[in-house]
Motif scaffolding. Structure first.
Motif, short mmCIF file in Angstrom:
data_model
loop_
_atom_site.label_atom_id
_atom_site.label_comp_id
_atom_site.label_asym_id
_atom_site.label_seq_id
_atom_site.Cartn_x
_atom_site.Cartn_y
_atom_site.Cartn_z
N VAL A 179 9.89 -24.91 102.30
CA VAL A 179 9.31 -24.51 101.06
C VAL A 179 8.70 -24.91 100.35
N LEU A 220 6.03 -16.43 96.51
CA LEU A 220 5.21 -16.71 96.28
C LEU A 220 4.18 -15.96 96.55
N LEU A 276 -4.70 -22.01 94.93
CA LEU A 276 -5.44 -21.19 94.03
C LEU A 276 -5.88 -22.42 92.51
N ILE A 277 -5.31 -23.67 92.87
CA ILE A 277 -6.46 -24.62 92.02
C ILE A 277 -7.23 -24.83 92.11
N TYR A 328 18.00 -18.79 98.11
CA TYR A 328 16.54 -19.75 96.93
C TYR A 328 15.87 -18.53 98.06
N VAL A 371 1.68 -30.29 90.30
CA VAL A 371 2.21 -29.70 91.31
C VAL A 371 2.59 -30.83 91.93
N LEU A 430 -6.86 -15.64 88.15
CA LEU A 430 -6.58 -17.17 88.74
C LEU A 430 -5.58 -18.15 87.63
N LEU A 442 8.05 -21.95 90.24
CA LEU A 442 8.36 -23.31 90.31
C LEU A 442 9.57 -24.37 89.96
N PHE A 447 5.96 -31.20 90.63
CA PHE A 447 6.65 -30.75 91.72
C PHE A 447 7.43 -31.05 92.70
N LEU A 458 0.12 -23.08 98.59
CA LEU A 458 -0.29 -22.20 97.70
C LEU A 458 -0.97 -22.68 96.26
N ALA A 459 -0.21 -23.10 95.64
CA ALA A 459 -0.38 -24.26 94.82
C ALA A 459 -1.96 -24.60 94.54
N PHE A 512 22.23 -20.27 99.46
CA PHE A 512 20.91 -21.12 99.82
C PHE A 512 20.01 -20.03 100.05
N LEU A 514 13.57 -25.14 91.42
CA LEU A 514 13.86 -26.50 91.23
C LEU A 514 15.10 -26.06 90.61
N LEU A 539 -1.82 -19.38 88.51
CA LEU A 539 -1.24 -20.28 88.22
C LEU A 539 0.17 -20.75 87.46
N GLY A 546 11.35 -31.52 93.87
CA GLY A 546 11.46 -31.52 94.82
C GLY A 546 12.53 -32.52 95.95
N MET A 585 2.93 -19.49 88.58
CA MET A 585 3.30 -20.41 89.29
C MET A 585 3.78 -21.71 89.06
N GLY A 645 14.31 -26.97 102.44
CA GLY A 645 13.99 -26.90 101.62
C GLY A 645 11.87 -27.21 101.61
N ALA A 670 4.69 -24.31 101.74
CA ALA A 670 4.02 -23.67 101.84
C ALA A 670 3.77 -22.91 100.14
N ALA A 671 4.74 -24.40 98.76
CA ALA A 671 4.26 -23.42 98.01
C ALA A 671 3.47 -24.59 97.09
#
Lengths: 500, 113, 487
Positions: free
Chosen positions: B75, A149, B86-87, A141, B35, A164, A175, B38, B82-83, A138, A179, A168, B42, A171, B72, B78-79
């Motif tokens: 996290v 990030l 950026l989008i 992780y 997103v 950008l 991601l 996701f 950020l996503a 963990f 997951l 993306l 999660g 990302m 989790g 934060a993700a």
């Protein structure tokens, strides 16, 4: 000695927290990022030297954070492998921060980069150290997420439309990978009640839940290591980022996910592997080598060539899975493939970072990275071209570089295991690397066109940084006896016996 | 037929969420929806973690997965942040809510994300 | 001292190489002094080592890489032969290059890689294991590429590309052969006989073929010779070094080591791979000579002559007989001296008189007498008229051919001699009896440009005339063969 119990803890604390505190300080003080980076480097460097001395003297050790033992607490693990990766990361970060001083430092023209680059770079460094020292899935992780990030942010730091989009895309893949990894970790926890690697080693078996978990973890990490066919995010991302960022992204970030794969398969779950999955991983690595090299041959921009080269070189690393444990009565050593993969990861980190830094310096001099502009640049920037050539030697696997030592180890393991196919792939990949790296080098050595603009001047001190990195990669090959013995401190048994 | 225990129910719920999220990720083109997918995945994984806390009813609830879930969530937060940043930045420059290779309209126009 | 001396001999090329890169273009005095000094020191150390080894001393140096992979330098009679040849010829070529280039640009870069090239060749000569040989062999490729592309024009870059295109895949093939072999036998040292019988015959034959391919590129064996003629785009000192000392001889040297020290001539004969290699070498000998006849440029003609002549060495090694081996080894030295003389002279013709093609040679004997004489000496030696050096080697190889039951070798040698005459004698005729196109007398100054050619020319004659002398290359080759290979 009275502080013998204290100094490992202090060393690890310095290594883990100095970059994080540095990142915070850099965020607060804004423009003084370069100076804070220097201070961070010093502090972390002290920690690393202490760690190396401790491991070389007393062997590997573990540290339970807060004194709480697993399975309730988190354990940090420092062995030869971890220390080797941490040292290489420090060297690479040092060179990158030296070169980044000008475009992102106090005198920089572009303001966003000057404010954001330093915290991001130091956070990346902290995340890497956390990953290398973790002994718990963990914790890995969390470190991996932080790394991802920050890496995504670094890709998009310039704020242009293409970068950008590349950020993306990265990302999305990353991601998904995270997951999947988390899913695998959840399944493992549900089955065994712990995520500590040492404890899992005793408990993981061939149950269906474990197999699914292992598959999910491997798939997620493979996506982050840009293994074929999950590689399409890498070239635009690494070529779109500014050169110091690309150096970090190509040299260090994929190594972290590969490191986790190594830890997982060789230490947490060595019994699950069957010939099928090992051959699959090796085969995908071979495809990555061929595909990345062939695409690199067609590129016309230097940074794209280097980025596709990363795709190809990361494929080499996956040969460790089918080849680990290949020994024969004639060879006096074992764990050749495992050591070879580690050597390759370390020398590739240094050589690739050096190459990207050279590319950055060339872009500063001529304003772009299209290949025809590089003609004859050896007169204006001999140190840079020489560093590029040395890095290329490592990537091609020519002696006496670290890349050659790695290639030799893996080829010998391949023949010893009776699977010469992998050795043949290594030779083919080396030749393809020579082919796609030849073009920029030949252009650099050609005579410049009469009407070409004169390249701008780049200071010699900044050109020295990639040269030092490239020389370090070569020295890793020449003085390989010491590092070889060092990374074997505390190595897992599966590295010697193989995974099958 | 085994009587479904609470943790088994949570676990199945988590698995369904993961499946839905995966479908959403694959099917949608617009980045914000991805997103969101996701986040659904999660949540499913967090439910799995939560279910694993009660895997042995005799021993009582295991507190460790709760810590992992909280980590989790942070996290994921934060993700997601950020996503989204950026989008938004990408959409401002590209006038589109999807990546260039996922563009469907010929004239490049796209509905609001 | 036993470990230090070989390392010192290597360092005398490495340190000038690294230092020269940092010397500015204008400091010619420092650069020339450093390189000449290095060459002289190396020669002195080698002379010292020769006397010590004659007295029975043993020299060995070892550097461990990872376990099972180590660098071993070992001095035996064969390595002494090669290292002495390269040291002497390096000194002369350095003098020649300094005088040849004069004030041309990029000299620090040139001499830096030049010294690196000699470093690699010395390493090849002194290597004690297959892997050491391979490492220095690769270094040789890497250090000679910048020399080939030195002029940086289109032709040079194309020549360099062709060179790498041949050399790099060949080194890959060589590495596979080495690792395949060593995966069964463990690290192979030249001094100790490894038990190759751990592999089956078919594998051994394939490995031998891989060795031939890997080494054959540098040794310019047909059909792997294509890079050599185009490498003539390089400046004359580079051609001299490449063709006489460094690259082609390294390939031939590799053949000697592989056939005698790795496989052993008895195993080679048992496997039946010696005869095909001898045939391939013979084909190269004839083919090279035929192609030489077709060339109009002097340097190209000399290049194809090299292709042909180096295969004498391989032929001598492939035939199973002591006389053949003696002839091949002696030819290593003889061909080196004669070819370097020819290239020195060709360079002088090009630089001083602009003569690149054969038809421009008319009457140059009167205009540039010294150069013409040296050229003639070299050419006559190559043709192999008795009692010159070429003849001595050929006679030995011929006897060896008969000894090993391959009398057709005599036919190959005879045909080759005739072809050599066919492509050299017209040149000599033009030089001495041709009608001069103009009366200008291009100077043969400075002394540095003509003295090396004179020295090697005289040496080329001497090794033939005094072949019976105890210290001649022929005697040396006989010693090596008698002591190590056919006791």
């Amino acid at each position: 000695m009275t502080d013998s119990a204290l100094s490992p803890a202090i060393a690890l604390a310095l290594i883990l927290t100095a970059p994080l505190f540095g990142a915070l300080a850099a965020m607060v003080t804004g423009r003084r990022g370069a100076g804070i980076a220097l201070a961070t480097m010093t502090a972390t460097g002290i920690g690393i030297v202490t760690l190396l001395v401790i491991i070389a003297g007393d062997g590997d050790f573990t540290l339970a954070i807060g004194g709480w033992e697993p399975p309730l607490g988190i354990q940090l693990r420092a062995d030869g492998l971890a220390a080797g990766f941490i040292t290489t990361t420090a060297l690479v970060m040092g060179a990158i921060l030296a070169v980044a001083g000008k475009p992102f430092g106090a005198g920089a023209t572009e303001r966003r980069g000057a404010y954001t680059f330093w915290p991001l770079a130091l956070l990346l460094w902290g995340a890497l150290n956390a990953i290398f020292l973790s002994g718990d899935l963990f914790n890995l992780y969390v470190g991996l997420e932080l790394l991802t990030l920050v890496a995504v942010a670094l890709v998009g730091i310039e704020g242009k439309r293409e970068t950008l989009a590349a950020a993306l895309r990265y990302m999305m893949f990353a991601l998904m990978g995270s997951l999947l990894y988390l899913l695998g970790a959840a399944l493992l926890y549900a089955a065994h009640g712990t995520l500590d690697i040492a404890l899992l080693a005793a408990r993981v078996g061939n149950a269906p839940g474990d197999i699914v978990a292992a598959a999910a973890i491997t798939a997620g990490l493979a996506a982050k290591t840009a293994l074929f066919p999950f590689h399409s995010w890498l070239p635009p991302a690494h070529s779109g980022a500014p050169a110091p960022a690309s150096a970090m992204l190509s040299g260090l970030v994929p190594k972290a996910s590969f490191y986790i794969l190594l830890r997982f398969w060789f230490e947490a779950a060595p019994d699950i592997a069957g010939t099928g999955v090992l051959t699959l991983l090796g085969g995908l690595g071979a495809l990555a080598m061929i595909y990345g090299s062939l695409l690199a041959l067609h590129q016309n921009r230097l940074k794209l060539i280097i980025a596709y080269s990363t795709v190809a070189q990361l494929g080499y690393l996956f040969f460790v899975f089918p080849l680990a444990g290949g020994t024969s009565a004639a060879q006096p050593w074992a764990a050749g493939a495992w050591s070879g993969a580690v050597f390759h990861a370390l020398s590739h980190a240094m050589a690739k970072a050096s190459m990207f830094l050279c590319a950055g310096l060339i872009i500063e001099a001529i304003g772009h990275d299209r290949l025809p502009g590089m003609k004859g640049i050896v007169r204006a920037m001999p140190m840079t071209v020489f560093a590029f050539a040395l890095a290329a030697i490592t990537l091609m696997g020519l002696p006496p570089s670290g890349g050659f030592t790695a290639k030799y180890l893996m080829m010998t393991a391949s023949f010893a295991a009776g699977q010469p196919f992998w050795a043949l792939m290594l030779i083919v990949a080396g030749l393809l690397a020579a082919a796609y790296l030849y073009r920029p080098l030949a252009l650099a050595f050609a005579l410049p066109d009469a009407d070409a603009p004169v390249p701008g001047a780049v200071s010699r001190a900044r050109q020295a940084a990639p040269l030092v990195l490239a020389l370090a990669a070569i020295l890793l090959g020449i003085l390989s006896a010491g590092p070889f013995a060092f990374i074997r401190i505390g190595r897992p048994g599966a590295a010697v016996e193989g995974l099958e | 037929m085994i009587a479904p225990s609470a943790s088994l129910l949570y676990g199945l719920c988590g698995a369904v969420l993961i499946g839905l999220g995966l479908y959403g990720f694959v099917a949608h083109r617009r980045l914000i929806r991805r997103v969101l997918a996701f986040n659904v995945i999660g949540s499913g994984i967090f439910l799995l973690f939560g279910a694993s806390a009660y895997r042995d009813p005799a021993a009582g609830a295991d507190p460790v997965p709760q810590a992992m879930i909280i980590t989790g969530i942070v996290v994921a937060l934060a993700a997601t942040a950020l996503a989204l940043a950026l989008i938004v930045a990408h959409a401002r420059l590209a006038q589109s809510g999807a990546l260039p290779e996922d563009e469907t309209h010929e004239d490049g126009s796209e509905d609001a994300p | 001292m036993t470990a230090l001396l070989p390392v010192l001999i290597l360092i005398t090329s490495l340190i000038p190489a690294i230092a020269t890169f940092f010397i500015a273009q204008e400091n010619a005095g420092w650069r020339n002094g450093l390189n000449l000094g290095g060459a002289l020191v190396k020669l002195g150390l080698i002379v010292f080592m020769l006397s010590e080894v004659a007295g029975g001393a043993l020299y060995e140096a070892r550097l461990e890489f990872v376990p099972g992979l180590y660098l071993l330098l070992r001095v035996d009679a064969l390595s002494l032969l090669f290292v002495t040849l390269s040291a002497v010829l390096w000194l002369l070529t350095t003098i020649y290059a300094i005088a040849y280039f004069g004030p041309k640009p990029d000299l620090s870069r040139f001499f830096g890689f030049f010294s690196l090239c000699v470093f690699a060749t010395t390493g090849i000569a002194l290597s004690g294991t297959l892997v050491t040989f391979f490492i220095f062999y690769e270094l040789l490729t890497l250090s000679t590429w910048p020399l080939v592309v030195h002029k940086q024009d289109e032709k040079s870059i194309a020549a360099g590309r062709s060179y790498l295109f041949y050399a790099l895949p060949a080194s890959g093939v060589l590495l596979i052969a080495i690792i395949w072999l060593e995966s069964a036998t463990g690290p192979i040292e030249f001094a100790r006989a490894a038990d190759l019988r751990l592999l089956d015959d078919t594998s051994l034959r394939i490995i031998f073929a891989l060795f031939v391919t890997g080494l054959g590129v540098k040794a310019a064996l047909v059909p792997l010779h294509g890079w050599l003629p185009s490498a003539m785009a390089a400046p004359a000192p580079v051609s001299a070094l490449l063709h006489a000392v460094a690259v082609v001889k390294a390939g031939a040297f590799g053949f000697v080591r592989v056939i005698y020290d790795v496989f052993g001539i008895s195993l080679v004969t048992e496997l039946g791979v010696g005869l095909p290699l001898a045939i391939l070498a013979s084909v190269t000998i004839i083919f090279g000579s035929l192609r030489a006849l077709q060339q109009n440029e002097i340097k190209k003609r000399l290049a194809y002559s090299t292709v042909s002549q180096v295969s004498y060495i391989i032929l001598g090694m492939a035939l199973a007989g002591p006389y053949a081996a003696i002839g091949g080894l002696a030819h290593l030295v003889h061909q080196g001296l004669m070819k370097i003389t020819l290239f020195f002279c060709a360079g002088i013709f090009d630089e001083r008189a602009g003569i690149k093609r054969i038809d421009q040679l008319n009457g140059v004997g009167a205009r540039m007498p010294f150069t013409a004489v040296c050229f003639s000496l070299g050419a006559l030696g190559m043709i192999g008229l008795p009692p010159l050096a070429g003849f001595v080697s050929k006679i030995y190889i011929g006897i060896g051919g008969i000894q090993s039951g391959a009398p057709w070798v005599i036919g190959v040698l005879a045909a080759s001699t005739l072809l050599n005459a066919a492509y050299f004698l017209p040149l000599l005729y033009r030089i001495w009896f041709g009608e001069a196109q103009d009366d200008s007398r291009p100077g043969e100054r400075p002394l540095g440009i003509i003295a090396p050619a004179v020295i090697t020319g005289i040496a080329a004659i001497a090794v033939g005339l005094f072949a019976g002398w105890d210290l001649s290359p022929l005697a040396w080759a006989t010693l090596i063969v008698e002591r190590d290979y056919w006791p």
